[in-house]
Write a protein that holds these residues in place. Structure first.
Motif, short mmCIF file in Angstrom:
data_model
loop_
_atom_site.label_atom_id
_atom_site.label_comp_id
_atom_site.label_asym_id
_atom_site.label_seq_id
_atom_site.Cartn_x
_atom_site.Cartn_y
_atom_site.Cartn_z
N LYS A 42 0.83 -1.21 0.00
CA LYS A 42 0.00 0.00 0.00
C LYS A 42 0.86 1.26 0.00
N SER A 43 1.99 1.23 0.72
CA SER A 43 2.85 2.42 0.79
C SER A 43 3.56 2.70 -0.52
N LEU A 44 3.60 1.70 -1.41
CA LEU A 44 4.25 1.86 -2.71
C LEU A 44 3.24 2.10 -3.82
N ALA A 67 -6.30 -3.37 -2.65
CA ALA A 67 -6.29 -4.83 -2.64
C ALA A 67 -4.90 -5.39 -2.36
N SER A 68 -3.89 -4.54 -2.19
CA SER A 68 -2.51 -5.00 -2.00
C SER A 68 -2.22 -5.16 -0.52
N ASN A 69 -2.29 -6.38 -0.04
CA ASN A 69 -2.03 -6.65 1.36
C ASN A 69 -0.62 -7.18 1.59
N CYS A 117 14.86 -6.92 -5.44
CA CYS A 117 13.47 -6.75 -5.02
C CYS A 117 12.81 -8.11 -4.92
N ARG A 118 12.05 -8.35 -3.85
CA ARG A 118 11.32 -9.59 -3.69
C ARG A 118 9.89 -9.24 -3.33
N ASN A 119 8.94 -9.81 -4.08
CA ASN A 119 7.52 -9.56 -3.86
C ASN A 119 6.99 -10.66 -2.95
N ASN A 120 6.52 -10.30 -1.75
CA ASN A 120 5.97 -11.25 -0.79
C ASN A 120 4.46 -11.15 -0.70
N SER A 121 3.79 -10.71 -1.75
CA SER A 121 2.33 -10.55 -1.66
C SER A 121 1.63 -11.82 -2.10
#
Length: 167
Positions: free
Chosen positions: A128-130, A135-137, A163-167
């Motif tokens: 959300k901060s980015l 819907a981005s939790n 960068c690693r996406n943990n969503s």
């Protein structure tokens, strides 16, 4: 000749000047000045009344300049509408009767020959901060490294981003 308590002074002054000329007459030109370095020394102080004989006198001196001192430089903007200049002057004076000055070129300090990397340690950010939306939790982990943080003019900068996406 007899001299009354007159010091022989040396002053090194570095001045940055930035200017901009108006495109149309009557609009006014803008100029800003900033002293980037100033250091003075008394090379010789004549105390009381002293007799100075005719001859040539040598007053050696040295100044250690900071590594962060900007180099002498100048640039004129296109069509002569402004530019900037960093200029250093060495001023020698003896009382109020004698004053001479000369422009001195200051070069950049040499860069270290050893590469010194720097890191931004991996940090976790909420999606959300980015700007990920409602819907981005999830979370994203980002870190960076620069191969050599001592970079000179005309050098390439090698930057690595992880960068690693943990969503």
């Amino acid at each position: 000749k007899v001299i009354d308590s007159i010091p022989v002074r040396l002053l090194l002054v570095g001045r940055e000047t930035v200017g901009m000329k108006a495109r149309k007459q009557g609009r006014g030109n803008q100029e800003a000045n900033n002293v980037v370095y100033s250091r003075g020394l008394v090379l010789r102080a004549f105390q009381g009344r002293q007799r100075v004989t005719t001859g040539v006198y040598s007053l050696p001196f040295s100044l250690k300049l900071p590594r962060t001192l900007p180099a002498s430089d100048s640039l004129k903007a296109s069509k002569g509408r402004g530019g900037f200049k960093i200029e250093y002057k060495l001023i020698v004076s003896m009382g109020s009767q004698y004053k001479r000055e000369m422009v001195v070129d200051v070069l950049s300090a040499p860069l270290r020959s050893i590469q010194t990397p720097r890191w931004v340690m991996p940090t976790e950010y909420p999606m959300k901060s980015l700007g990920g939306g409602k819907a981005s939790n999830g979370k994203i982990v980002m870190g960076a490294m620069i191969k050599n943080h001592a970079v000179g003019r005309g050098d390439n900068v090698e930057l690595f981003l992880a960068c690693r996406n943990n969503s």
